[in-house]
Scaffold this motif. Structure first.
Motif, PDB file in Angstrom:
ATOM      1  N   LYS A   1      16.067   9.194  13.217  1.00 32.91           N
ATOM      2  CA  LYS A   1      15.629  10.503  12.749  1.00 32.91           C
ATOM      3  C   LYS A   1      14.283  10.312  12.060  1.00 32.91           C
ATOM      4  O   LYS A   1      14.211   9.895  10.903  1.00 32.91           O
ATOM      5  CB  LYS A   1      16.650  11.104  11.781  1.00 32.91           C
ATOM      6  CG  LYS A   1      16.278  12.510  11.330  1.00 32.91           C
ATOM      7  CD  LYS A   1      17.317  13.083  10.362  1.00 32.91           C
ATOM      8  CE  LYS A   1      16.913  14.481   9.912  1.00 32.91           C
ATOM      9  NZ  LYS A   1      17.901  15.062   8.955  1.00 32.91           N
ATOM     10  N   LEU A   2      13.217  10.597  12.779  1.00 32.17           N
ATOM     11  CA  LEU A   2      11.875  10.345  12.266  1.00 32.17           C
ATOM     12  C   LEU A   2      11.464  11.414  11.261  1.00 32.17           C
ATOM     13  O   LEU A   2      11.874  12.578  11.351  1.00 32.17           O
ATOM     14  CB  LEU A   2      10.876  10.293  13.411  1.00 32.17           C
ATOM     15  CG  LEU A   2      11.148   9.221  14.480  1.00 32.17           C
ATOM     16  CD1 LEU A   2      10.116   9.294  15.592  1.00 32.17           C
ATOM     17  CD2 LEU A   2      11.159   7.829  13.847  1.00 32.17           C
ATOM     18  N   ALA A   3      10.654  11.009  10.292  1.00 36.38           N
ATOM     19  CA  ALA A   3      10.211  11.919   9.239  1.00 36.38           C
ATOM     20  C   ALA A   3       9.206  12.923   9.777  1.00 36.38           C
ATOM     21  O   ALA A   3       8.481  12.663  10.755  1.00 36.38           O
ATOM     22  CB  ALA A   3       9.584  11.118   8.103  1.00 36.38           C
ATOM     23  N   ASP A   4       9.155  14.076   9.120  1.00 42.05           N
ATOM     24  CA  ASP A   4       8.108  15.041   9.438  1.00 42.05           C
ATOM     25  C   ASP A   4       6.749  14.423   9.114  1.00 42.05           C
ATOM     26  O   ASP A   4       6.659  13.546   8.233  1.00 42.05           O
ATOM     27  CB  ASP A   4       8.292  16.323   8.620  1.00 42.05           C
ATOM     28  CG  ASP A   4       9.561  17.083   9.003  1.00 42.05           C
ATOM     29  OD1 ASP A   4       9.989  16.945  10.167  1.00 42.05           O
ATOM     30  OD2 ASP A   4      10.118  17.783   8.134  1.00 42.05           O
ATOM     31  N   PRO A   5       5.698  14.833   9.800  1.00 44.67           N
ATOM     32  CA  PRO A   5       4.389  14.205   9.586  1.00 44.67           C
ATOM     33  C   PRO A   5       3.974  14.101   8.124  1.00 44.67           C
ATOM     34  O   PRO A   5       3.408  13.082   7.705  1.00 44.67           O
ATOM     35  CB  PRO A   5       3.446  15.108  10.385  1.00 44.67           C
ATOM     36  CG  PRO A   5       4.297  15.628  11.499  1.00 44.67           C
ATOM     37  CD  PRO A   5       5.654  15.826  10.892  1.00 44.67           C
ATOM     38  N   ALA A   6       4.255  15.136   7.330  1.00 45.77           N
ATOM     39  CA  ALA A   6       3.839  15.123   5.934  1.00 45.77           C
ATOM     40  C   ALA A   6       4.719  14.209   5.078  1.00 45.77           C
ATOM     41  O   ALA A   6       4.364  13.896   3.929  1.00 45.77           O
ATOM     42  CB  ALA A   6       3.850  16.538   5.360  1.00 45.77           C
ATOM     43  N   GLN A   7       5.867  13.778   5.643  1.00 43.21           N
ATOM     44  CA  GLN A   7       6.817  12.962   4.884  1.00 43.21           C
ATOM     45  C   GLN A   7       6.801  11.490   5.292  1.00 43.21           C
ATOM     46  O   GLN A   7       7.624  10.706   4.811  1.00 43.21           O
ATOM     47  CB  GLN A   7       8.227  13.529   5.049  1.00 43.21           C
ATOM     48  CG  GLN A   7       8.376  14.961   4.598  1.00 43.21           C
ATOM     49  CD  GLN A   7       7.997  15.137   3.136  1.00 43.21           C
ATOM     50  OE1 GLN A   7       8.379  14.326   2.289  1.00 43.21           O
ATOM     51  NE2 GLN A   7       7.246  16.189   2.836  1.00 43.21           N
ATOM     52  N   ILE A   8       5.889  11.117   6.184  1.00 45.06           N
ATOM     53  CA  ILE A   8       5.783   9.710   6.579  1.00 45.06           C
ATOM     54  C   ILE A   8       5.445   8.861   5.350  1.00 45.06           C
ATOM     55  O   ILE A   8       4.669   9.273   4.482  1.00 45.06           O
ATOM     56  CB  ILE A   8       4.699   9.535   7.670  1.00 45.06           C
ATOM     57  CG1 ILE A   8       5.174  10.182   8.984  1.00 45.06           C
ATOM     58  CG2 ILE A   8       4.376   8.056   7.895  1.00 45.06           C
ATOM     59  CD1 ILE A   8       4.123  10.215  10.060  1.00 45.06           C
ATOM     60  N   GLY A   9       6.052   7.686   5.259  1.00 42.72           N
ATOM     61  CA  GLY A   9       5.857   6.838   4.090  1.00 42.72           C
ATOM     62  C   GLY A   9       4.481   6.204   4.033  1.00 42.72           C
ATOM     63  O   GLY A   9       3.738   6.172   5.026  1.00 42.72           O
ATOM     64  N   ARG A  10       4.153   5.689   2.869  1.00 44.05           N
ATOM     65  CA  ARG A  10       2.892   5.003   2.640  1.00 44.05           C
ATOM     66  C   ARG A  10       3.166   3.515   2.398  1.00 44.05           C
ATOM     67  O   ARG A  10       4.238   3.150   1.913  1.00 44.05           O
ATOM     68  CB  ARG A  10       2.159   5.581   1.433  1.00 44.05           C
ATOM     69  CG  ARG A  10       1.842   7.071   1.550  1.00 44.05           C
ATOM     70  CD  ARG A  10       1.256   7.596   0.240  1.00 44.05           C
ATOM     71  NE  ARG A  10       1.056   9.032   0.287  1.00 44.05           N
ATOM     72  CZ  ARG A  10      -0.068   9.635   0.685  1.00 44.05           C
ATOM     73  NH1 ARG A  10      -1.099   8.877   1.063  1.00 44.05           N
ATOM     74  NH2 ARG A  10      -0.180  10.937   0.704  1.00 44.05           N
ATOM     75  N   ALA A  11       2.204   2.674   2.730  1.00 46.40           N
ATOM     76  CA  ALA A  11       2.333   1.236   2.501  1.00 46.40           C
ATOM     77  C   ALA A  11       1.274   0.785   1.507  1.00 46.40           C
ATOM     78  O   ALA A  11       0.113   1.200   1.587  1.00 46.40           O
ATOM     79  CB  ALA A  11       2.181   0.470   3.808  1.00 46.40           C
ATOM     80  N   LYS A  12       1.692  -0.058   0.575  1.00 46.70           N
ATOM     81  CA  LYS A  12       0.786  -0.534  -0.465  1.00 46.70           C
ATOM     82  C   LYS A  12       1.066  -1.998  -0.733  1.00 46.70           C
ATOM     83  O   LYS A  12       2.216  -2.416  -0.835  1.00 46.70           O
ATOM     84  CB  LYS A  12       0.983   0.276  -1.749  1.00 46.70           C
ATOM     85  CG  LYS A  12       0.109  -0.171  -2.913  1.00 46.70           C
ATOM     86  CD  LYS A  12       0.384   0.669  -4.149  1.00 46.70           C
ATOM     87  CE  LYS A  12      -0.479   0.224  -5.332  1.00 46.70           C
ATOM     88  NZ  LYS A  12      -0.225   1.036  -6.541  1.00 46.70           N
ATOM     89  N   ARG A  13       0.025  -2.789  -0.831  1.00 43.11           N
ATOM     90  CA  ARG A  13       0.165  -4.203  -1.176  1.00 43.11           C
ATOM     91  C   ARG A  13      -0.162  -4.393  -2.656  1.00 43.11           C
ATOM     92  O   ARG A  13      -1.193  -3.918  -3.124  1.00 43.11           O
ATOM     93  CB  ARG A  13      -0.772  -5.056  -0.320  1.00 43.11           C
ATOM     94  CG  ARG A  13      -0.529  -6.555  -0.441  1.00 43.11           C
ATOM     95  CD  ARG A  13      -1.394  -7.321   0.549  1.00 43.11           C
ATOM     96  NE  ARG A  13      -1.065  -7.003   1.924  1.00 43.11           N
ATOM     97  CZ  ARG A  13      -0.089  -7.571   2.612  1.00 43.11           C
ATOM     98  NH1 ARG A  13       0.676  -8.498   2.025  1.00 43.11           N
ATOM     99  NH2 ARG A  13       0.146  -7.232   3.857  1.00 43.11           N
ATOM    100  N   ILE A  14       0.739  -5.066  -3.402  1.00 46.71           N
ATOM    101  CA  ILE A  14       0.471  -5.311  -4.810  1.00 46.71           C
ATOM    102  C   ILE A  14       0.096  -6.784  -5.000  1.00 46.71           C
ATOM    103  O   ILE A  14       0.651  -7.663  -4.349  1.00 46.71           O
ATOM    104  CB  ILE A  14       1.658  -4.920  -5.710  1.00 46.71           C
ATOM    105  CG1 ILE A  14       2.920  -5.720  -5.363  1.00 46.71           C
ATOM    106  CG2 ILE A  14       1.940  -3.432  -5.602  1.00 46.71           C
ATOM    107  CD1 ILE A  14       4.047  -5.484  -6.329  1.00 46.71           C
ATOM    108  N   GLU A  15      -0.849  -7.020  -5.896  1.00 43.05           N
ATOM    109  CA  GLU A  15      -1.416  -8.353  -6.052  1.00 43.05           C
ATOM    110  C   GLU A  15      -0.807  -9.144  -7.212  1.00 43.05           C
ATOM    111  O   GLU A  15      -1.002 -10.361  -7.292  1.00 43.05           O
ATOM    112  CB  GLU A  15      -2.938  -8.242  -6.258  1.00 43.05           C
ATOM    113  CG  GLU A  15      -3.679  -7.513  -5.145  1.00 43.05           C
ATOM    114  CD  GLU A  15      -3.515  -8.185  -3.778  1.00 43.05           C
ATOM    115  OE1 GLU A  15      -3.289  -9.417  -3.745  1.00 43.05           O
ATOM    116  OE2 GLU A  15      -3.590  -7.467  -2.776  1.00 43.05           O
ATOM    117  N   ASP A  16      -0.069  -8.480  -8.115  1.00 43.49           N
ATOM    118  CA  ASP A  16       0.437  -9.193  -9.284  1.00 43.49           C
ATOM    119  C   ASP A  16       1.906  -9.561  -9.159  1.00 43.49           C
ATOM    120  O   ASP A  16       2.530  -9.968 -10.150  1.00 43.49           O
ATOM    121  CB  ASP A  16       0.217  -8.353 -10.548  1.00 43.49           C
ATOM    122  CG  ASP A  16       1.052  -7.082 -10.566  1.00 43.49           C
ATOM    123  OD1 ASP A  16       1.489  -6.641  -9.484  1.00 43.49           O
ATOM    124  OD2 ASP A  16       1.280  -6.533 -11.654  1.00 43.49           O
ATOM    125  N   ALA A  17       2.470  -9.448  -7.951  1.00 42.71           N
ATOM    126  CA  ALA A  17       3.896  -9.732  -7.768  1.00 42.71           C
ATOM    127  C   ALA A  17       4.230 -11.171  -8.140  1.00 42.71           C
ATOM    128  O   ALA A  17       5.263 -11.447  -8.762  1.00 42.71           O
ATOM    129  CB  ALA A  17       4.306  -9.443  -6.329  1.00 42.71           C
TER     130      ALA A  17
END
Length: 445
Positions: free
Chosen positions: A137-153
């Motif tokens: 069940k794919l998300a609506d276009p406005a609800q697609i997730g974002r990806a973020k890389r964190i550097e202090d993990a």
């Protein structure tokens, strides 16, 4: 019957099912769908070890998770226990570690953790299996997730591991050889020990995508042994590819397995009043000598099936806080939700500092009884169901009755039959193992 999940997540040869980009994306869709619970913004933490295939599989997972509406936090090469810790501390719905642990670079795997930082239950894995075969069940276009890389993990994890020791404990004066297997802890583990004051000689810290576990790490400690002796170090520590387990080498170059480490930590914590559950949890593969040692300390050994998840399940149900495997998985549940080689090593080093003993003395808690383990590879079928194999096993059990133990099992991660026997008479134990292995070979041929 499971199609994808084994005893420790999903694992296989890269670019062959199930370790393909397509399957990884489907896993992201399925797992993301399963953990889309409630009306909050959903998040998954993804870490990996240093395998070349990690780039491909990570991007495929990101596509799968974001397509169903889940945000992704990428932390890069990190130990498995770090991903578990970050999943919990970041209030994520799910954590994913890309690693095949101690296997060669051409294998990879997908391990998953729930929002509590513990590995997924059988029920969760079964539900994800069902969703893998269903249309997502794919998300609506406005609800697609974002990806973020964190550097202090990495820094967050290093701080958390160091917190397992009192502020007063320092490692000044200790010379440590540390083998990171060219794996996930190549940066974090040397930093932990250095910041606590140790003189660190680091090996296995130049990953290139294909040298993970290659003649280094906990499954190949020869280089560590040589370096410890040549450098005059006090102790050697070898992690595996995802740093959830360790093997130790004493100052003379002798290998110390997980049983001795569990004996040391368990007995030490009991004397300090820190041990919970009245004993230690280990698997059926742990040496009979460990069981006898703990009994002498007024403690008990609880045995489980092979696999750190089984150890952890018993720890949680029985209120234990020390458990592990002979292979080096150490679970110290006061500080972590899964095995952590770096954290366990710190407990050993703290004992080394406070007792003033040499590693060879400190880490020889008991004399192990003779134990032999051999593996027989097979291409297909169920060798353990063959009448001839059953007969050989029955003969072995009769020979060791009352004087030893016999454990035969199929590996959950490789096409291997593992045959282990132990007892007070080395010759007899070896004969039993050889006889059963011969029967298995004949059956698979």
């Amino acid at each position: 019957m499971r199609k994808f999940f084994g005893t420790d997540g999903i694992r296989g040869l890269t670019n062959q099912v199930p370790m393909t980009a397509e399957v990884a994306m489907r896993v992201g869709m399925a797992a993301g769908t399963h953990f889309l619970r409630g009306d909050h913004k959903h998040r998954v933490v993804i870490g990996k070890d240093t395998r070349l295939s990690g780039y491909m599989l990570e991007n495929a997972l990101v596509a799968g998770f974001t397509s169903v509406g889940m945000d992704v936090v990428q932390v890069g090469p990190m130990p498995t226990p770090a991903v578990a810790m970050l999943t919990q501390s970041m209030r994520a719905d799910l954590g994913v570690m890309l690693s095949a642990s101690h296997n060669p670079f051409h294998d990879n795997g997908i391990k998953m953790f729930g929002p509590d930082g513990y590995k997924l239950s059988d029920a969760d894995e079964a539900q994800i299996e069902l969703l893998l075969d269903a249309a997502p069940k794919l998300a609506d276009p406005a609800q697609i997730g974002r990806a973020k890389r964190i550097e202090d993990a990495r820094g967050r994890y290093i701080h958390a591991v160091k917190q397992s020791l009192p502020q007063s404990v320092r490692l000044d004066g200790l010379k440590i050889v540390l083998d990171c297997a060219n794996g996930a802890a190549y940066n974090s583990a040397p930093t932990v020990f250095w910041e606590l004051g140790a003189d660190v000689v680091a090996i296995g810290v130049t990953p290139n995508g294909i040298n993970i576990n290659d003649r280094c790490g906990s499954t190949a400690p020869a280089l560590l042994q040589e370096t410890v002796v040549a450098s005059g170090a006090d102790i050697g520590i070898a992690l595996d590819g995802d740093a959830d387990r360790l093997i130790i080498v004493d100052e003379a170059g002798a290998i110390v397995d997980g049983d001795q480490i569990m004996a040391l930590i368990g007995a030490s914590w009991a004397r300090q009043g820190r041990l919970k559950g009245g004993g230690v949890v280990a698997t059926v593969m742990s040496n009979l000598g460990l069981e006898r040692f703990l009994e002498g300390e007024g403690l008990r050994l609880e045995r489980t099936k092979v696999g750190d998840r089984h150890v952890l399940e018993r720890m949680r149900s029985g209120g234990f806080n020390v458990g592990g495997e002979q292979s080096g998985h150490m679970i110290l549940s006061d500080h972590a939700t899964t095995g952590d080689g770096t954290l366990a090593a710190l407990q050993v080093l703290a004992e080394l500092v406070t007792t003033g003993k040499r590693a060879s003395e400190l880490l020889h808690q008991f004399d192990p009884v003779p134990q032999f383990l051999k593996n027989v590879r097979f291409a297909g079928g169920k060798p353990l169901d063959e009448a001839s194999v059953k007969a050989a096993i029955a003969e072995g059990e009769a020979a060791l009755a009352g004087r030893g133990r016999l454990v035969i099992r199929a590996s959950g991660t490789e096409p291997l039959i593992r045959v282990m026997a132990e007892g007070d008479e080395a010759t007899e134990v070896e004969q039993v193992v050889d006889s059963i292995c011969d029967a298995v070979r004949k059956a698979v041929s």
